[in-house]
Write a protein that holds these residues in place. Structure first.
Motif, PDB file in Angstrom:
ATOM      1  N   ARG A   1     -33.016  60.581  -5.231  1.00 31.31           N
ATOM      2  CA  ARG A   1     -32.831  60.057  -3.874  1.00 31.31           C
ATOM      3  C   ARG A   1     -33.492  61.031  -2.913  1.00 31.31           C
ATOM      4  O   ARG A   1     -33.386  62.239  -3.085  1.00 31.31           O
ATOM      5  CB  ARG A   1     -31.353  59.888  -3.574  1.00 31.31           C
TER       6      ARG A   1
ATOM      7  N   ASN B   1     -37.291  54.487   3.278  1.00 30.37           N
ATOM      8  CA  ASN B   1     -36.325  53.429   3.594  1.00 30.37           C
ATOM      9  C   ASN B   1     -36.293  52.329   2.546  1.00 30.37           C
ATOM     10  O   ASN B   1     -35.582  51.344   2.726  1.00 30.37           O
ATOM     11  CB  ASN B   1     -36.590  52.858   4.994  1.00 30.37           C
ATOM     12  N   GLU B   2     -37.055  52.499   1.485  1.00 31.96           N
ATOM     13  CA  GLU B   2     -37.009  51.541   0.379  1.00 31.96           C
ATOM     14  C   GLU B   2     -37.383  52.260  -0.912  1.00 31.96           C
ATOM     15  O   GLU B   2     -37.969  53.335  -0.884  1.00 31.96           O
ATOM     16  CB  GLU B   2     -37.934  50.353   0.633  1.00 31.96           C
ATOM     17  N   VAL B   3     -37.036  51.677  -2.031  1.00 31.66           N
ATOM     18  CA  VAL B   3     -37.323  52.290  -3.325  1.00 31.66           C
ATOM     19  C   VAL B   3     -38.828  52.282  -3.570  1.00 31.66           C
ATOM     20  O   VAL B   3     -39.501  51.274  -3.346  1.00 31.66           O
ATOM     21  CB  VAL B   3     -36.580  51.543  -4.461  1.00 31.66           C
TER      22      VAL B   3
ATOM     23  N   ALA C   1     -35.532  56.717  -4.249  1.00 32.72           N
ATOM     24  CA  ALA C   1     -34.732  55.825  -3.421  1.00 32.72           C
ATOM     25  C   ALA C   1     -34.232  56.565  -2.186  1.00 32.72           C
ATOM     26  O   ALA C   1     -34.073  57.785  -2.209  1.00 32.72           O
ATOM     27  CB  ALA C   1     -33.545  55.295  -4.226  1.00 32.72           C
ATOM     28  N   PRO C   2     -33.948  55.811  -1.118  1.00 31.72           N
ATOM     29  CA  PRO C   2     -33.330  56.435   0.048  1.00 31.72           C
ATOM     30  C   PRO C   2     -31.970  57.033  -0.325  1.00 31.72           C
ATOM     31  O   PRO C   2     -31.323  56.578  -1.274  1.00 31.72           O
ATOM     32  CB  PRO C   2     -33.150  55.265   1.019  1.00 31.72           C
ATOM     33  N   GLU C   3     -31.537  58.023   0.430  1.00 32.11           N
ATOM     34  CA  GLU C   3     -30.246  58.672   0.177  1.00 32.11           C
ATOM     35  C   GLU C   3     -29.103  57.666   0.123  1.00 32.11           C
ATOM     36  O   GLU C   3     -28.196  57.804  -0.674  1.00 32.11           O
ATOM     37  CB  GLU C   3     -29.954  59.721   1.261  1.00 32.11           C
ATOM     38  N   ASP C   4     -29.159  56.649   0.972  1.00 25.97           N
ATOM     39  CA  ASP C   4     -28.059  55.683   1.047  1.00 25.97           C
ATOM     40  C   ASP C   4     -28.334  54.401   0.250  1.00 25.97           C
ATOM     41  O   ASP C   4     -27.665  53.395   0.447  1.00 25.97           O
ATOM     42  CB  ASP C   4     -27.761  55.338   2.508  1.00 25.97           C
ATOM     43  N   ALA C   5     -29.308  54.443  -0.645  1.00 24.82           N
ATOM     44  CA  ALA C   5     -29.644  53.249  -1.438  1.00 24.82           C
ATOM     45  C   ALA C   5     -28.465  52.862  -2.318  1.00 24.82           C
ATOM     46  O   ALA C   5     -27.816  53.710  -2.918  1.00 24.82           O
ATOM     47  CB  ALA C   5     -30.875  53.509  -2.294  1.00 24.82           C
TER      48      ALA C   5
ATOM     49  N   GLU D   1     -30.143  48.368  -4.832  1.00 23.49           N
ATOM     50  CA  GLU D   1     -31.595  48.257  -4.995  1.00 23.49           C
ATOM     51  C   GLU D   1     -32.140  49.323  -5.938  1.00 23.49           C
ATOM     52  O   GLU D   1     -33.024  49.065  -6.747  1.00 23.49           O
ATOM     53  CB  GLU D   1     -32.307  48.333  -3.637  1.00 23.49           C
ATOM     54  N   HIS D   2     -31.621  50.529  -5.824  1.00 21.89           N
ATOM     55  CA  HIS D   2     -32.037  51.623  -6.706  1.00 21.89           C
ATOM     56  C   HIS D   2     -31.709  51.286  -8.159  1.00 21.89           C
ATOM     57  O   HIS D   2     -32.528  51.476  -9.060  1.00 21.89           O
ATOM     58  CB  HIS D   2     -31.347  52.920  -6.268  1.00 21.89           C
TER      59      HIS D   2
END
Length: 154
Positions: free
Chosen positions: A68, A73-75, A104-108, A111-112
């Motif tokens: 992450r 903002n997206e994988v 992946a974003p930290e807050d994914a 989606e991740h």
């Protein structure tokens, strides 16, 4: 989710001289920096931190390093084919030459996990990996990877 959503052509590379797992992590970070304009130092740090939790060498010459990251903002994905396999501490103790990194974003959330499942499921196919290994040209590799999803979906 499809490979074409994860990968840009600039994120597919062939390396002839990666000599160690650590070198592969740096090579992967350099590709990510070039393709997605993310700082390589942060990518390496995140990959090494994730790897310390457990090896991402999944067997049969395949590794799926993932992390992450801040600043996306997206994988995103990056693919490396190594001309000379390296020891990756894989679960089957086999050296690795097919590497797909996911970021992946930290807050994914889900989606991740969807991306990781897609890549894992695809690269678990020995015939598919053989096809990748037989085509050491980044443009061909990108085409093979991005067409894989549409063939599987048909």
């Amino acid at each position: 989710m499809k490979f074409v959503d994860l990968l840009v052509p600039q994120a597919v590379k062939v390396f002839s001289a990666s000599s160690s797992k650590k070198r592969v992590m740096h090579d992967l970070a350099d590709v990510v920096e070039s393709a997605y304009d993310l700082p390589a130092s942060g990518v390496v740090e995140a990959l090494i931190e994730r790897e310390s939790l457990g090896c991402t060498g999944v067997g049969h010459g395949v590794a799926l390093p993932h992390a992450r990251l801040d600043g996306i903002n997206e994988v995103k994905g990056a693919f490396l084919l190594l001309e000379k396999p390296v020891d990756f501490n894989a679960i089957d103790r086999q050296p690795v030459d097919v590497i797909f990194g996911l970021f992946a974003p930290e807050d994914a959330g889900v989606e991740h996990l969807k991306a990781l499942a897609l890549v894992s499921r695809t690269l678990r196919n020995p015939a598919f990996c053989d096809k990748l290994r037989a085509n050491p040209d980044p443009a061909k590799l990108y085409t093979i990877l991005t067409e894989a999803q549409s063939v599987q979906a048909a």
